[in-house]
Design a protein around this motif. Structure first.
Motif, PDB file in Angstrom:
ATOM      1  N   LYS B  79       0.827  -1.201   0.000  1.00 31.47           N
ATOM      2  CA  LYS B  79       0.000   0.000   0.000  1.00 31.47           C
ATOM      3  C   LYS B  79       0.867   1.259   0.000  1.00 31.47           C
ATOM      4  CE  LYS B  79      -4.078   0.598   2.729  1.00 31.47           C
ATOM      5  NZ  LYS B  79      -4.730  -0.032   3.913  1.00 31.47           N
ATOM      6  N   LEU B  80       1.895   1.246   0.828  1.00 32.35           N
ATOM      7  CA  LEU B  80       2.819   2.388   0.847  1.00 32.35           C
ATOM      8  C   LEU B  80       3.430   2.594  -0.539  1.00 32.35           C
ATOM      9  CD1 LEU B  80       4.755   1.901   4.230  1.00 32.35           C
ATOM     10  CD2 LEU B  80       3.343   3.872   3.571  1.00 32.35           C
ATOM     11  N   ALA B  81       3.900   1.513  -1.141  1.00 32.10           N
ATOM     12  CA  ALA B  81       4.577   1.619  -2.433  1.00 32.10           C
ATOM     13  C   ALA B  81       3.646   2.171  -3.495  1.00 32.10           C
ATOM     14  CB  ALA B  81       5.098   0.251  -2.858  1.00 32.10           C
ATOM     15  N   ARG B  82       2.351   1.888  -3.331  1.00 27.60           N
ATOM     16  CA  ARG B  82       1.401   2.328  -4.353  1.00 27.60           C
ATOM     17  C   ARG B  82       1.002   3.786  -4.208  1.00 27.60           C
ATOM     18  NH1 ARG B  82      -2.530  -2.777  -5.761  1.00 27.60           N
ATOM     19  NH2 ARG B  82      -1.198  -3.317  -7.516  1.00 27.60           N
ATOM     20  N   ARG B  83       1.370   4.399  -3.103  1.00 30.56           N
ATOM     21  CA  ARG B  83       1.095   5.837  -2.992  1.00 30.56           C
ATOM     22  C   ARG B  83       1.904   6.549  -4.052  1.00 30.56           C
ATOM     23  NH1 ARG B  83      -0.811   7.235   2.607  1.00 30.56           N
ATOM     24  NH2 ARG B  83      -0.491   9.373   1.907  1.00 30.56           N
ATOM     25  N   PRO B  84       1.274   7.465  -4.771  1.00 29.03           N
ATOM     26  CA  PRO B  84       1.990   8.072  -5.899  1.00 29.03           C
ATOM     27  C   PRO B  84       3.250   8.818  -5.482  1.00 29.03           C
ATOM     28  CG  PRO B  84      -0.168   9.122  -5.547  1.00 29.03           C
ATOM     29  CD  PRO B  84      -0.126   7.908  -4.687  1.00 29.03           C
ATOM     30  N   GLU B  85       3.299   9.357  -4.266  1.00 26.77           N
ATOM     31  CA  GLU B  85       4.459  10.156  -3.881  1.00 26.77           C
ATOM     32  C   GLU B  85       5.590   9.304  -3.322  1.00 26.77           C
ATOM     33  OE1 GLU B  85       1.760   9.684  -2.155  1.00 26.77           O
ATOM     34  OE2 GLU B  85       1.935  10.206  -0.030  1.00 26.77           O
ATOM     35  N   VAL B  86       5.327   8.006  -3.118  1.00 22.59           N
ATOM     36  CA  VAL B  86       6.292   7.173  -2.388  1.00 22.59           C
ATOM     37  C   VAL B  86       7.180   6.362  -3.325  1.00 22.59           C
ATOM     38  CG1 VAL B  86       6.464   5.082  -0.940  1.00 22.59           C
ATOM     39  CG2 VAL B  86       4.984   6.982  -0.233  1.00 22.59           C
ATOM     40  N   THR B  87       8.467   6.342  -2.990  1.00 24.62           N
ATOM     41  CA  THR B  87       9.412   5.385  -3.561  1.00 24.62           C
ATOM     42  C   THR B  87       9.768   4.427  -2.434  1.00 24.62           C
ATOM     43  OG1 THR B  87      10.330   6.979  -5.119  1.00 24.62           O
ATOM     44  CG2 THR B  87      11.710   5.105  -4.547  1.00 24.62           C
ATOM     45  N   GLY B 112       3.225  -0.452 -11.696  1.00 30.35           N
ATOM     46  CA  GLY B 112       3.572   0.960 -11.758  1.00 30.35           C
ATOM     47  C   GLY B 112       4.059   1.565 -10.455  1.00 30.35           C
ATOM     48  N   ALA B 113       4.005   0.812  -9.372  1.00 31.17           N
ATOM     49  CA  ALA B 113       4.508   1.360  -8.104  1.00 31.17           C
ATOM     50  C   ALA B 113       6.017   1.559  -8.224  1.00 31.17           C
ATOM     51  CB  ALA B 113       4.180   0.415  -6.956  1.00 31.17           C
ATOM     52  N   ASP B 114       6.490   2.616  -7.591  1.00 32.25           N
ATOM     53  CA  ASP B 114       7.920   2.930  -7.661  1.00 32.25           C
ATOM     54  C   ASP B 114       8.640   2.186  -6.538  1.00 32.25           C
ATOM     55  OD1 ASP B 114      10.394   4.030  -8.051  1.00 32.25           O
ATOM     56  OD2 ASP B 114       9.801   6.086  -7.562  1.00 32.25           O
ATOM     57  N   ILE B 115       9.212   1.066  -6.876  1.00 33.22           N
ATOM     58  CA  ILE B 115       9.856   0.193  -5.889  1.00 33.22           C
ATOM     59  C   ILE B 115      11.284  -0.046  -6.320  1.00 33.22           C
ATOM     60  CG2 ILE B 115       9.824  -2.118  -4.843  1.00 33.22           C
ATOM     61  CD1 ILE B 115       6.769  -2.103  -5.293  1.00 33.22           C
ATOM     62  N   ALA B 133      11.847  15.356  -4.337  1.00 41.27           N
ATOM     63  CA  ALA B 133      10.399  15.460  -4.527  1.00 41.27           C
ATOM     64  C   ALA B 133       9.678  14.148  -4.201  1.00 41.27           C
ATOM     65  CB  ALA B 133      10.078  15.875  -5.963  1.00 41.27           C
ATOM     66  N   ARG B 134      10.432  13.070  -3.967  1.00 44.25           N
ATOM     67  CA  ARG B 134       9.828  11.779  -3.659  1.00 44.25           C
ATOM     68  C   ARG B 134       9.872  11.511  -2.166  1.00 44.25           C
ATOM     69  NH1 ARG B 134       6.830   9.830  -6.990  1.00 44.25           N
ATOM     70  NH2 ARG B 134       7.225   7.721  -6.270  1.00 44.25           N
ATOM     71  N   GLN B 135       8.897  10.806  -1.657  1.00 41.67           N
ATOM     72  CA  GLN B 135       8.934  10.315  -0.288  1.00 41.67           C
ATOM     73  C   GLN B 135       9.554   8.927  -0.314  1.00 41.67           C
ATOM     74  OE1 GLN B 135       8.349  11.348   2.759  1.00 41.67           O
ATOM     75  NE2 GLN B 135       7.868  13.435   2.064  1.00 41.67           N
TER      76      GLN B 135
HETATM   77 MG   LIG Z   1       4.728   4.696  -5.100  1.00 39.12          MG
END
Ligand SMILES: [Mg+2]
Ligand code: SF4
Ligand code: SF4
Ligand SMILES: [Mg+2]
Ligand SMILES: [Mg+2]
Ligand SMILES: [Mg+2]
Ligand SMILES: [Mg+2]
Ligand SMILES: [Mg+2]
Ligand SMILES: [Mg+2]
Ligand SMILES: [Mg+2]
Ligand SMILES: [Mg+2]
Ligand SMILES: [Mg+2]
Lengths: 74, 378, 349, 349, 378, 74
Positions: B79-87, B112-115, B133-135
């Motif tokens: 869920k965290l990874a799927r937040r748009p602001e989160v890497t 598409g999650a940024d992992i 700019a990323r969390q």
């Molecule tokens: Mg993310």
């Protein structure tokens, strides 16, 4: 997850970092978790950090114990 | 490789194996639990089973952080990874662990999650500095070995004034898990144990002292051992001798790296940043009191659970998956109906089929040729 | 009729970048192809400038293969994506015992890619092709928008001619056959990983990327009738290749850890990364399955070739309906050698 | 020996996505290849599972070609990247007068690409190959990280056999030769553009993507000795192709605007976009240069084939060291027909 | 295509051509300037030169917005595009125009700048709505035809409350440019003109009235004409007749779309959003008073010049490039030494080689076979 | 830059938009710059906007003039 490997310190760097070597493969790691490390020392490397110094005398002692354990048997 | 190759010497191994074979009493079983996944891996990788007597059985313990992470916490990470602001930065071992609904970090990444897979908390810090700019959330997981690097990263982030770095803390404590095993109420399923191979690198940090309680209270021999195969052989020999002698004490095979007190600097670093959780859920062991860490309030700004308001919802394991019983030492991988059929490393149904330290993965990857069915057929 | 005056300025190979016009089928594309590809691949067939090459082939069956190359980084110790794209496809032809003849090359370029890098890559391809004795006879260039690719991707296809009577195939291994490897394993994968920014370790290891058709020609000349199959253990490493063959040939494989040639630096790098050299990619190595009676002779022949000087017999085939690849570890125990699943380091070829 | 029990679950072709493990050379990749590519391309050579295909070829010279396909969007009215990747390469073989035999296919997949789309594409490729009478005998699959590609790129290469005595090439046109086109121009490019999100216009136009080898076989049978060359006017359209040939053959070209077959809808779409149909891509059309005495016969033969029913004579070759392609406009004036430079709409193939 | 194909009829063209040929006096030159690039393009595209008598010459005017944009303003646009937060939306015609140091929007895009080719200000608005985190700047360029869509986009952005949309305004005024041509001081280089083919679509917006001043003051016939080739032929015939008759008035060939007053709604829309600049630099014409528009203060929040603090620095044209003289009608493309050698549409040295309405591009793309050198050779 | 083309309005849409057709090719455009447009009308389309209505009578008149100009000559 807990895998770690003994590497030799080849150079002390700024910011508690060091260059280490494993059979000619070099890497920069953090010494922030250990104290009194000198060039030439072996440290146990885990996820980019030295976890501990390796004690060469105790290592030698262990090898002797291993040899002994085996020899007894044969 | 100095201090590595010496402990992988096949000739010495055969010598120790012969000694073990000679010293075990044929009239009794020897059931030793290696707590750590690192030992489980070494046993499978080097084929130690082939060197041990029939009546000596190694039982795999719960010391694989990936394996014991409950599904609910993995869901939180996804869920965290799927937040748009989160890497989300994670050690690679966690990528394929199945969460609920067959989701995993690998699949979330494909979605598409940024992992990012990292090798060190240092990498996660670097990413945070490079991408203001990323969390950047580090998925912190592991025992006492892996906790100090997480603590240092948090201290470093504070020093650097990073506003976009946090840790999702799932660090757990080895002694609490051993306690849960040895202190479990007697019952039909409780597995009788004759001794423990104690943690290698966990012990470099915490030292040998924390195990003394178990040796004393529960009269179980403990031998702390390195992760090289000769270390394991030697530890087994030492356990056999304690059993034969009727002794139950903490012995240290891994003296080249483990002291009585452990790494005090690392312990202090951890204590500065983390504090005990009252209780924490372990896969296989259930809720275990005082078994895990969370960030102290002083570091709340780096606590992903607080920043992103994580409220873990307990989630069901796959009901056919026997990971829980396997982690308690009650069952073996081949006791699971899914092993090697629907559950393989490509399509794991449980966490034990993912980490190379997991019992199911280790047996699948290295040992399955020994299964009677496979022996018969070949 | 006089030749038309030269109209276009030369490409700026120092600071120029690929832009969308280089893929639009117009004069800019023709110039890119002319000054970078035709220049470096120089051969009569390509020079004709048709959309296909037409040529005669010697008698024998044909082998045809293709591979896409997406390696990251594009330049690595011991080679680059260009040399790799030639070696990889030449080798897949050689693994059929074929004499490689001609290659095709399809380029997918990302807008913004430096022309200087493209020229270096094309130069390496040309050199690798000449060294391997093949021609790049036809090609294609596409340009995609920035962010829709990763610098350059190359797909090469190749054809070669298989001498009559030779029939190497992955399903031809039989119990008892002996397995040889042509040299140390894992060099390519470790060289790539060492140049990955986020891994950051230092080695002297170079990629083993090389064209194996010369070595194969010697092997076929000496032991052609006893050879069962050849394969280059690229992606997935030796482990994947042995498992593939075990499955195709419906056999089991037994190898000896002590017999595997592994450079100490490669072993060390693998130890650091938590990898097994058996799972690490190679680009200039092959494994050979051969009838037991010819194994020693084949080993001698391989060792006489520079690319086979570290060749070794690593194991043999057994009857096993489970197709297990098993290894006697140097420690004395037994283990399975499995395909690596999951998070293998991507894009080593 | 009993067959080993089936281990893997089937791919989830409904909601599954490509992930990095599908390109890592392990069991996941083998499964992807087996369940999507082998399934849809089904043929004996591919089924062998080797890194190359080995086969006999009929006598004659060989033609070899390659193209990369990066069309956007991947699915468009009248086809998709899969059918296109077969037609385009088959056609480049046919343009040499070759009978296409075998194709190779190299896939570069982006992490996250839906398996359902990949299966649709593979299905179209298989169908297009069967229809054209070719086999996809060897292939390769790579997966790159999300954001490093655009769904899927396909590079196909192909080989075919050229009948003895036939020698078509772009440098064979001579002054006086007559130029024919096999049908209406611009259909493919307009179909692609109409499906581009940011252009947003509605037409009934379908891509003309088709395999031309059947039409070519008829043309060669009837007029082989009088044919100079064939070419498919794809990227850059008819204008680029005529300019290429004028340059290769060192001639000039004169065409008549009134003779060009253009569908009214295509003309209208071009008008809206400010494009010239001469610059718009085709995928199922060819132009033929033929000796003047055979032109009428060739036209008749072409019109008898379904893919040539709108064939037309559009012009002829002249002596011109400037290699100008000139057109008499329907308005009565003269103009150059030039390559389009610059911002051509990208990725129509 | 209704209302299109009828005006491209070759048979009618030959009829009109014959009439023109019959009506021109052999003893005098007819030098007509078509102001608009649209006419320039039609003349080249349809090969009208082949239909006109030798002593009737069409002189290409400055009515190509891409051609007259000074290098400094193009540099500004490139600089805007290179700002990391900016997405620059532009009509495709501008992509290859060379700025200083050989830079262009195409090259800046290849370098990583976020530049989108759009067909309409509607597309730019849509992008701004879809990407709220990006600053979307529309590169506004063009004459009175193209200005109303820019004005509408600004009004629409205001209505939608968009905070991330702005226009970099380079809209210029046709009458001012005509004035600069006809009102230029007499001199060696001033080209004698016998009449004007007046703008087609500009006139649909501004009507026929603004041209009356030129016809009267400078005694130059003006015939407003559509962009189809028959429109141009007919306008030329009408000009020949005015010249022959000694008349100098504004005539309207394009009555199907152009009225005396033009499109009042469009004019009002423009007036609401834009106001006159005191002066503006034109390539070829230099600084021209009251020749361009800027956003009114009421719309400052949509004015890219204000938001991004654009201060245009005058920049030198390529000194060998004759675009300026060509735009003033003083020279022809083939008078430039670079034409067709180093300057081609692939590697343009000047703006006139870029836009399909530019004199150099039109001549290169459609007409160069007529050059004596090329005629000779072929 | 000023290129524009006559298209026929086939449907009036919300928000001052319309569907237009050019020989069977459909497109949605803005009518915000023109007034009193009905289905069937021809408008001159420029960069997504109708610039003007086309006057069919004047168009006819122009065609007659063109024919006349040519006829006179032949
Ligand atoms: Mg993310
Ligand atoms: S085989 Fe799979 S399903 Fe069974 S216990 Fe192991 S991980 Fe769970
Ligand atoms: S040919 Fe090029 S350099 Fe010469 S005037 Fe035209 S645009 Fe300028
Ligand atoms: Mg291949
Ligand atoms: Mg290969
Ligand atoms: Mg091509
Ligand atoms: Mg291979
Ligand atoms: Mg081709
Ligand atoms: Mg083609
Ligand atoms: Mg391959
Ligand atoms: Mg072609
Ligand atoms: Mg920008």
């Amino acid at each position: 997850m807990c895998l770690a490997i003994p590497v030799q310190v080849t150079e002390l760097l700024d910011g508690d970092m060091a260059k280490v070597s494993l059979d000619g493969v070099g890497k920069v790691i953090s010494l922030a978790l250990v104290e009194d490390v000198s060039v030439g020392d072996y440290v146990i490397l885990h996820v980019g950090y030295a976890l501990n110094k390796l004690d060469p005398e105790e290592a030698q002692k262990t090898l002797e114990l291993l040899a002994e354990a085996g020899v007894v048997a044969s | 490789m100095k201090y590595v190759d010496e402990y992988r010497d096949g000739k010495l191994a055969r010598g120790i194996a012969a000694t073990i074979a000679r010293e075990v009493r044929p009239d009794r079983p020897y059931r030793f639990m290696e707590f750590c996944g690192g030992h489980t891996h070494a046993i499978a990788r080097y084929g130690l089973e082939d060197l041990l007597p029939e009546n000596l059985r190694m039982i795999h313990g719960p010391g694989c952080p990936v394996c014991v992470l409950p599904v609910g916490r993995l869901n939180d990470a996804i869920k965290l990874a799927r937040r748009p602001e989160v890497t989300l930065c994670t050690y690679a071992d966690l990528m394929r662990v199945p969460g609920s609904d067959g989701m995993s970090l690998t699949k979330a990444k494909a979605d598409g999650a940024d992992i990012r897979m990292v090798y060190s908390t240092l990498d996660a810090l670097r990413i945070a500095q490079e991408k203001p700019a990323r969390q950047v959330v580090f998925f912190g997981i592991g025992f006492e070995t892996t906790t100090p690097p997480s603590a240092l990263a948090i201290l470093q982030a504070k020093k650097l004034g990073l506003k976009n770095f946090s840790v999702f803390c799932n660090h757990v404590l080895t002694p609490a898990a051993i306690q849960a095993i040895v202190g479990a109420p007697e019952g039909a399923s409780k597995v009788p144990l004759d001794g423990f191979v104690g943690p290698a690198h966990v012990s470099t940090v915490i030292g040998t002292r924390p195990y003394e309680h178990f040796a004393e209270t529960y009269a179980k021999p403990v031998v702390i051992a390195g992760f090289e195969p000769l270390d394991v052989m030697q530890a087994i020999l030492m356990l056999v001798r304690q059993v034969n002698d009727g002794r139950a004490m903490v012995e240290n095979e891994y003296i080249r790296a483990v002291t009585q007190d452990g790494n005090l600097k690392a312990q202090e670093t951890v204590a500065q940043v983390f504090e005990l959780r009252d209780t924490f859920e372990w896969r296989g062991l259930g809720a275990v009191a005082d078994s895990a860490l969370r960030l102290r309030d002083a570091y709340a700004e780096f606590d992903a659970e607080k920043i992103f308001d994580v409220h873990t919802v307990a989630a069901q394991d796959n009901p056919a998956c026997e990971c829980g019983a396997i982690l308690r030492g009650e069952k073996r991988p081949t006791d699971c109906k899914l092993f090697g059929t629907v559950c393989t490393p490509e399509t794991p149904m449980g966490s034990c089929m993912v980490s190379s330290e997991g019992s199911c993965a280790a047996h699948w990857t290295y040992g399955r040729f020994r299964d009677s069915e496979n022996r018969r057929a070949s | 009729m006089s030749a038309p005056r030269l109209r276009a300025r030369k490409l700026d190979l120092k600071t120029g970048k690929v832009d969308l016009s280089h893929g639009a089928g117009g004069r800019a594309m023709a110039q890119l192809i002319g000054e970078i590809f035709a220049e470096n691949f120089a051969n009569d067939l390509l020079a004709q400038g048709n959309d296909q090459a037409v040529f005669s082939v010697p008698p024998g069956r044909l082998a045809m293969t293709t591979d896409g190359y997406v390696v990251s980084p594009l330049f690595f110790p011991g080679g680059n994506i260009g040399s790799l794209a030639v070696h990889g496809t030449v080798n897949d032809l050689a693994m059929a015992g074929a004499r490689p003849l001609h290659l095709s090359a399809s380029f997918i370029l990302e807008e913004g890619f430096p022309l200087a890098d493209l020229a270096r890559i094309a130069e390496s391809m040309g050199a690798a092709a000449r060294e391997a004795g093949v021609k790049i006879v036809t090609g294609d260039t596409k340009v995609v928008e920035r962010g829709k690719a990763d610098g350059v991707f190359i797909s090469t296809a190749g054809i070669g001619v298989v001498p009559d009577g030779l029939d190497l195939s992955g399903d031809k291994a039989r119990p008892g056959d002996v397995i040889l490897v042509s040299g140390t394993i894992g060099d390519h994968g470790v060289a790539i990983m060492s140049s990955r920014e986020n891994l950051q370790f230092e080695t002297q290891i170079l990629s083993d990327s090389a064209a194996l058709n010369g070595l194969v020609a010697d092997m076929v000349a000496a032991c052609g009738e006893s050879l069962r199959l050849l394969r280059d253990p690229t992606r997935g490493g030796l482990a994947a290749t042995l498992n593939e063959i075990a499955r195709q040939s419906n056999i089991g494989v037994r190898i000896e850890e002590d017999a595997l040639p592994v450079k100490p630096e490669v072993a060390a790098a693998c130890e650091l990364l938590g990898l097994d050299p058996l799972n690490v990619a190679n680009e200039g190595k092959l494994i050979a399955f051969v009838a037991p009676e010819a194994a020693e002779k084949l080993l001698r022949v391989m060792r006489e070739h520079p690319l086979g000087k570290d060749a070794a017999i690593i194991g043999a085939c057994v009857d096993d309906p489970h197709h297990f690849v098993q290894m006697r570890t140097s420690f004395g125990g037994g283990r399975i050698v499995d395909w690596l699943s999951g998070e293998q380091l991507p894009r080593i070829c």
